[in-house]
Every structure is written in C-alpha cells, then in structure tokens.
Design a protein around this motif. Structure first.
Motif, PDB file in Angstrom:
ATOM      1  N   MET A   1       0.581  -1.186  -0.189  1.00  0.00           N
ATOM      2  CA  MET A   1       0.034  -0.025  -0.156  1.00  0.00           C
ATOM      3  C   MET A   1       0.822   1.244  -0.097  1.00  0.00           C
ATOM      4  N   ILE A   2       2.054   1.057   0.352  1.00  0.00           N
ATOM      5  CA  ILE A   2       2.857   2.502   0.345  1.00  0.00           C
ATOM      6  C   ILE A   2       3.109   3.104  -1.043  1.00  0.00           C
ATOM      7  N   GLY A   3       3.395   2.463  -2.134  1.00  0.00           N
ATOM      8  CA  GLY A   3       3.557   3.235  -3.238  1.00  0.00           C
ATOM      9  C   GLY A   3       5.043   3.664  -3.189  1.00  0.00           C
ATOM     10  N   LEU A   4       5.044   4.915  -2.818  1.00  0.00           N
ATOM     11  CA  LEU A   4       6.377   5.399  -2.699  1.00  0.00           C
ATOM     12  C   LEU A   4       6.399   5.985  -1.197  1.00  0.00           C
ATOM     13  N   GLY A   5       7.857   6.000  -0.730  1.00  0.00           N
ATOM     14  CA  GLY A   5       8.184   6.746   0.491  1.00  0.00           C
ATOM     15  C   GLY A   5       9.471   6.910   0.938  1.00  0.00           C
ATOM     16  N   TRP A   6       9.734   7.485   1.892  1.00  0.00           N
ATOM     17  CA  TRP A   6      11.204   7.843   2.172  1.00  0.00           C
ATOM     18  C   TRP A   6      11.984   6.714   2.436  1.00  0.00           C
ATOM     19  N   ARG A   7      12.476   6.068   1.714  1.00  0.00           N
ATOM     20  CA  ARG A   7      13.160   4.864   1.531  1.00  0.00           C
ATOM     21  C   ARG A   7      14.438   4.909   0.783  1.00  0.00           C
ATOM     22  N   ASP A   8      15.485   3.999   1.251  1.00  0.00           N
ATOM     23  CA  ASP A   8      16.617   3.950   0.699  1.00  0.00           C
ATOM     24  C   ASP A   8      16.674   3.749  -0.773  1.00  0.00           C
ATOM     25  N   PRO A   9      17.659   3.915  -1.722  1.00  0.00           N
ATOM     26  CA  PRO A   9      17.375   3.705  -3.007  1.00  0.00           C
ATOM     27  C   PRO A   9      17.278   2.093  -3.484  1.00  0.00           C
ATOM     28  N   SER A  10      17.768   1.339  -2.713  1.00  0.00           N
ATOM     29  CA  SER A  10      17.592  -0.015  -2.825  1.00  0.00           C
ATOM     30  C   SER A  10      16.333  -0.584  -2.721  1.00  0.00           C
ATOM     31  N   PHE A  11      15.383   0.213  -1.980  1.00  0.00           N
ATOM     32  CA  PHE A  11      14.134  -0.309  -1.585  1.00  0.00           C
ATOM     33  C   PHE A  11      13.219  -0.667  -2.704  1.00  0.00           C
ATOM     34  N   GLY A  12      13.467   0.288  -3.768  1.00  0.00           N
ATOM     35  CA  GLY A  12      12.700  -0.060  -4.912  1.00  0.00           C
ATOM     36  C   GLY A  12      12.544   1.250  -5.963  1.00  0.00           C
ATOM     37  N   GLU A  13      11.717   1.044  -6.994  1.00  0.00           N
ATOM     38  CA  GLU A  13      11.786   2.088  -7.912  1.00  0.00           C
ATOM     39  C   GLU A  13      11.594   3.742  -7.490  1.00  0.00           C
ATOM     40  N   SER A  14      11.940   4.625  -7.999  1.00  0.00           N
ATOM     41  CA  SER A  14      11.594   5.874  -7.804  1.00  0.00           C
ATOM     42  C   SER A  14      11.032   6.435  -9.311  1.00  0.00           C
ATOM     43  N   LEU A  15       9.912   7.458  -8.977  1.00  0.00           N
ATOM     44  CA  LEU A  15       9.267   7.972 -10.096  1.00  0.00           C
ATOM     45  C   LEU A  15       9.610   9.595 -10.470  1.00  0.00           C
ATOM     46  N   ILE A  16       9.700   9.930 -11.598  1.00  0.00           N
ATOM     47  CA  ILE A  16       9.825  11.368 -11.675  1.00  0.00           C
ATOM     48  C   ILE A  16       8.707  11.577 -12.980  1.00  0.00           C
ATOM     49  N   VAL A  17       8.232  12.953 -12.905  1.00  0.00           N
ATOM     50  CA  VAL A  17       7.203  13.146 -14.067  1.00  0.00           C
ATOM     51  C   VAL A  17       8.053  13.946 -15.188  1.00  0.00           C
ATOM     52  N   GLU A  18       7.937  13.521 -16.468  1.00  0.00           N
ATOM     53  CA  GLU A  18       8.879  14.264 -17.526  1.00  0.00           C
ATOM     54  C   GLU A  18       7.716  15.567 -17.991  1.00  0.00           C
ATOM     55  N   LYS A  19       8.560  16.355 -18.527  1.00  0.00           N
ATOM     56  CA  LYS A  19       7.908  17.771 -19.197  1.00  0.00           C
ATOM     57  C   LYS A  19       6.610  17.089 -19.813  1.00  0.00           C
ATOM     58  N   SER A  20       6.612  16.224 -20.590  1.00  0.00           N
ATOM     59  CA  SER A  20       5.373  15.667 -21.306  1.00  0.00           C
ATOM     60  C   SER A  20       4.150  15.029 -20.482  1.00  0.00           C
ATOM     61  N   GLY A  21       4.552  14.882 -19.183  1.00  0.00           N
ATOM     62  CA  GLY A  21       3.455  14.571 -18.495  1.00  0.00           C
ATOM     63  C   GLY A  21       3.568  12.939 -18.222  1.00  0.00           C
ATOM     64  N   LYS A  22       4.579  12.204 -18.669  1.00  0.00           N
ATOM     65  CA  LYS A  22       4.855  10.846 -18.844  1.00  0.00           C
ATOM     66  C   LYS A  22       5.364  10.500 -17.664  1.00  0.00           C
ATOM     67  N   ILE A  23       4.946   9.575 -16.874  1.00  0.00           N
ATOM     68  CA  ILE A  23       5.831   9.038 -15.561  1.00  0.00           C
ATOM     69  C   ILE A  23       7.014   8.249 -15.877  1.00  0.00           C
ATOM     70  N   LYS A  24       8.313   8.682 -15.499  1.00  0.00           N
ATOM     71  CA  LYS A  24       9.536   7.928 -15.741  1.00  0.00           C
ATOM     72  C   LYS A  24       9.800   7.104 -14.531  1.00  0.00           C
ATOM     73  N   ARG A  25      10.190   5.996 -14.747  1.00  0.00           N
ATOM     74  CA  ARG A  25      10.497   4.974 -13.871  1.00  0.00           C
ATOM     75  C   ARG A  25      11.884   5.058 -13.458  1.00  0.00           C
ATOM     76  N   ILE A  26      12.679   5.127 -12.165  1.00  0.00           N
ATOM     77  CA  ILE A  26      14.135   5.053 -12.095  1.00  0.00           C
ATOM     78  C   ILE A  26      14.487   3.746 -11.245  1.00  0.00           C
ATOM     79  N   PRO A  27      15.181   2.843 -11.902  1.00  0.00           N
ATOM     80  CA  PRO A  27      15.446   1.506 -11.323  1.00  0.00           C
ATOM     81  C   PRO A  27      15.928   1.586  -9.832  1.00  0.00           C
ATOM     82  N   ALA A  28      15.269   0.804  -8.993  1.00  0.00           N
ATOM     83  CA  ALA A  28      16.094   0.764  -7.902  1.00  0.00           C
ATOM     84  C   ALA A  28      17.463   0.467  -7.699  1.00  0.00           C
ATOM     85  N   GLY A  29      17.962   1.111  -6.799  1.00  0.00           N
ATOM     86  CA  GLY A  29      19.529   1.218  -6.659  1.00  0.00           C
ATOM     87  C   GLY A  29      20.230   2.548  -7.315  1.00  0.00           C
ATOM     88  N   GLU A  30      19.405   3.332  -7.979  1.00  0.00           N
ATOM     89  CA  GLU A  30      20.026   4.363  -8.691  1.00  0.00           C
ATOM     90  C   GLU A  30      20.023   5.412  -7.524  1.00  0.00           C
TER      91      GLU A  30
END
Length: 147
Positions: A1-30
């Motif tokens: 249920m967490i989705g995203l949270g204040w976690r170490d990069p190794s915990f899972g993916e991170s998301l950013i929103v590109e200028k186009s509005g598309k969601i970009k997934r950043i792999p775990a560990g980056e």
C-alpha cells in the motif's frame, strides 16, 4: 500500500514526471536518495484532471511554505500519480499525490509534503483534504490555494 516513501534507493523504484507528463521509472539502486530542501512556496500541477478525486481542481495552484520531498522509493506498483511539483533541489518534477487500489476503494498518499499538521492545513487553506459528496462513498478532493 505504500507506493512511494522515504526509503533507501535499494528499496525500490523511484518516479519522476517528465515535461510531457509521462511517468518515468528510475530503477531501484540508482542514486536518487530521498530528501528535501528548506520549506518554500511551490506550484503543484494536476496530472490526472479526469480522476474523480481531482475533478474540478485547477491545473496549477500555489502550495505555500512546505518542504517538497524528492527521491521517494517504493514498489511503485498499481499507482496513479495525481499531481506533481518541480523541485529546485533535483531540477525534476516530483510526484506529490497518488492513489493505490486498496480494498474497496483507492488509498490516497501525500508523502511529498511531509510535515503538514492540522494548524498549518487550516491556516494556509491550501492543503488537500477530503470532502463528502453526500453519498459518503467517493470522497472528493478540494481545498486548493485560492489566494
């Protein structure tokens, strides 16, 4: 249920929103460590205007004096990003609010504004909050910055 949270990069993916509005997934560990700069005013942009929670909310609004977190990590599965804000710390659009299916309905997460307390919420009149819709089942979102 967490989705995203204040976690170490190794915990899972991170998301950013590109200028186009598309969601970009950043792999775990980056190297996108969670953090935030000092509190400041920032503009929130609606990404999912057709979602029932955000229907009728302006495309953008000013969110006053709060820490804007970045680099959230998590499973990031089955979530719908509803809004984002540009972070001057990362020079990227960070997800602000998202929903995840949970039980009979969606669960709203607002991890990107971590320190809203009730006094600030009502004083600023800008934080998001639930409004009953009469039937009590859907819960609409409202209360954007109106100044």
């Amino acid at each position: 249920m967490i989705g995203l949270g204040w976690r170490d990069p190794s915990f899972g993916e991170s998301l950013i929103v590109e200028k186009s509005g598309k969601i970009k997934r950043i792999p775990a560990g980056e190297e996108r460590k969670p953090g935030h700069g000092p509190s400041h005013d920032f503009v929130v942009t609606t990404l999912a205007a057709d979602h029932p929670i955000y229907r009728g909310i302006p495309e953008t609004w000013l969110h006053p004096f709060e820490q804007l977190t970045h680099g959230q990590h998590g499973p990031a599965k089955n979530l719908t990003v509803l809004s984002y804000a540009w972070s001057k710390d990362t020079d990227e659009n960070e997800p602000m609010d998202w929903v995840i299916p949970y039980g009979p309905g969606p669960c709203l997460h607002d991890d990107a504004r971590p320190h809203l307390d009730r006094a600030h919420l009502f004083e600023s009149q800008s934080a998001l909050y639930w409004l009953p819709d009469g039937a009590g089942a859907s819960g609409r979102m409202g209360g954007y910055q109106a100044r």
